[in-house]
Scaffold this motif. Structure first.
Motif, PDB file in Angstrom:
ATOM      1  N   ALA A   1       0.984  -1.189   0.049  1.00  0.00           N
ATOM      2  CA  ALA A   1      -0.173  -0.130  -0.007  1.00  0.00           C
ATOM      3  C   ALA A   1       0.799   1.184   0.069  1.00  0.00           C
ATOM      4  O   ALA A   1       0.611   2.324  -0.832  1.00  0.00           O
ATOM      5  CB  ALA A   1      -0.854   0.001   1.303  1.00  0.00           C
ATOM      6  N   VAL A   2       1.982   1.332   0.772  1.00  0.00           N
ATOM      7  CA  VAL A   2       2.933   2.443   0.722  1.00  0.00           C
ATOM      8  C   VAL A   2       3.515   2.455  -0.628  1.00  0.00           C
ATOM      9  O   VAL A   2       3.827   3.663  -1.163  1.00  0.00           O
ATOM     10  CB  VAL A   2       3.809   2.205   2.015  1.00  0.00           C
ATOM     11  CG1 VAL A   2       4.952   3.243   1.759  1.00  0.00           C
ATOM     12  CG2 VAL A   2       3.285   2.334   3.295  1.00  0.00           C
ATOM     13  N   TYR A   3       3.762   1.404  -1.075  1.00  0.00           N
ATOM     14  CA  TYR A   3       4.669   1.351  -2.585  1.00  0.00           C
ATOM     15  C   TYR A   3       3.693   1.952  -3.644  1.00  0.00           C
ATOM     16  O   TYR A   3       3.952   2.552  -4.598  1.00  0.00           O
ATOM     17  CB  TYR A   3       5.115  -0.001  -2.895  1.00  0.00           C
ATOM     18  CG  TYR A   3       5.593  -0.227  -4.183  1.00  0.00           C
ATOM     19  CD1 TYR A   3       6.774  -0.027  -4.520  1.00  0.00           C
ATOM     20  CD2 TYR A   3       4.818  -0.609  -5.265  1.00  0.00           C
ATOM     21  CE1 TYR A   3       7.421  -0.114  -5.596  1.00  0.00           C
ATOM     22  CE2 TYR A   3       5.212  -0.690  -6.506  1.00  0.00           C
ATOM     23  CZ  TYR A   3       6.800  -0.413  -6.760  1.00  0.00           C
ATOM     24  OH  TYR A   3       7.134  -0.868  -7.846  1.00  0.00           O
ATOM     25  N   GLY A   4       2.315   1.631  -3.334  1.00  0.00           N
ATOM     26  CA  GLY A   4       1.412   2.091  -4.548  1.00  0.00           C
ATOM     27  C   GLY A   4       0.999   1.178  -5.319  1.00  0.00           C
ATOM     28  O   GLY A   4       0.919   1.424  -6.350  1.00  0.00           O
ATOM     29  N   ALA A   5       0.803  -0.242  -4.775  1.00  0.00           N
ATOM     30  CA  ALA A   5       0.764  -1.348  -5.782  1.00  0.00           C
ATOM     31  C   ALA A   5      -0.901  -1.157  -6.331  1.00  0.00           C
ATOM     32  O   ALA A   5      -1.665  -0.338  -5.685  1.00  0.00           O
ATOM     33  CB  ALA A   5       0.749  -2.323  -5.167  1.00  0.00           C
ATOM     34  N   ASP A   6      -1.031  -1.660  -7.349  1.00  0.00           N
ATOM     35  CA  ASP A   6      -2.383  -1.548  -8.174  1.00  0.00           C
ATOM     36  C   ASP A   6      -3.379  -2.314  -7.302  1.00  0.00           C
ATOM     37  O   ASP A   6      -2.941  -3.377  -6.519  1.00  0.00           O
ATOM     38  CB  ASP A   6      -2.114  -1.684  -9.672  1.00  0.00           C
ATOM     39  CG  ASP A   6      -1.892  -3.388  -9.837  1.00  0.00           C
ATOM     40  OD1 ASP A   6      -0.841  -3.914  -8.887  1.00  0.00           O
ATOM     41  OD2 ASP A   6      -1.715  -3.589 -11.095  1.00  0.00           O
ATOM     42  N   ALA A   7      -4.684  -2.197  -7.949  1.00  0.00           N
ATOM     43  CA  ALA A   7      -5.619  -3.097  -7.232  1.00  0.00           C
ATOM     44  C   ALA A   7      -5.502  -4.557  -7.336  1.00  0.00           C
ATOM     45  O   ALA A   7      -5.905  -5.273  -6.412  1.00  0.00           O
ATOM     46  CB  ALA A   7      -7.029  -2.552  -7.722  1.00  0.00           C
ATOM     47  N   VAL A   8      -5.272  -4.877  -8.464  1.00  0.00           N
ATOM     48  CA  VAL A   8      -4.901  -6.548  -8.581  1.00  0.00           C
ATOM     49  C   VAL A   8      -3.917  -6.969  -8.121  1.00  0.00           C
ATOM     50  O   VAL A   8      -4.078  -8.251  -7.139  1.00  0.00           O
ATOM     51  CB  VAL A   8      -4.522  -6.644 -10.149  1.00  0.00           C
ATOM     52  CG1 VAL A   8      -4.163  -8.133 -10.520  1.00  0.00           C
ATOM     53  CG2 VAL A   8      -5.888  -6.159 -11.258  1.00  0.00           C
ATOM     54  N   THR A   9      -2.883  -6.335  -7.818  1.00  0.00           N
ATOM     55  CA  THR A   9      -1.821  -6.940  -6.827  1.00  0.00           C
ATOM     56  C   THR A   9      -2.282  -6.914  -5.286  1.00  0.00           C
ATOM     57  O   THR A   9      -2.075  -7.950  -4.505  1.00  0.00           O
ATOM     58  CB  THR A   9      -0.580  -5.886  -6.990  1.00  0.00           C
ATOM     59  OG1 THR A   9      -0.086  -6.136  -8.189  1.00  0.00           O
ATOM     60  CG2 THR A   9       0.706  -6.553  -5.898  1.00  0.00           C
TER      61      THR A   9
END
Length: 99
Positions: free
Chosen positions: A32-40
């Motif tokens: 979440a901090v990294y900014g991963a996409d919704a699929v990940t």
């Protein structure tokens, strides 16, 4: 279902600086901090609650979770109690005072 070869690449990109072993909540928070996409993020939320030893362990578990058959939902009929004691609703009407 064939394993997605991009899983390990995405996992390594997201978790390259995360100290392992790590728990599932740490993986989700770091992504979440990294900014991963919704699929990940949805793949990470489906992981079992346990401690993961390294990126390859996370990627292998993602593949195993994706290829597993979903468990069928059990139908549980809803029972409505019919003989439940109740109190009647009392409504009081206050007459309007005319000035």
């Amino acid at each position: 279902m064939t394993p997605d070869p991009g899983n390990e690449t995405v996992v390594q990109q997201v978790f390259w600086d995360l100290p392992f072993p790590a728990y599932r909540w740490q993986l989700i928070a770091h992504a979440a901090v990294y900014g991963a996409d919704a699929v990940t993020m949805s793949k990470l939320h489906r992981l079992p609650l346990r401690r993961y030893s390294d990126c390859q362990d996370v990627a292998a578990t993602i593949v195993a979770v994706q290829s597993a058959r979903p468990r069928p939902r059990r139908y549980r009929p809803v029972t409505i109690p019919m003989n439940v004691p109740h109190r009647s609703l009392i409504v009081s009407v206050v007459p309007a005072i005319a000035d």
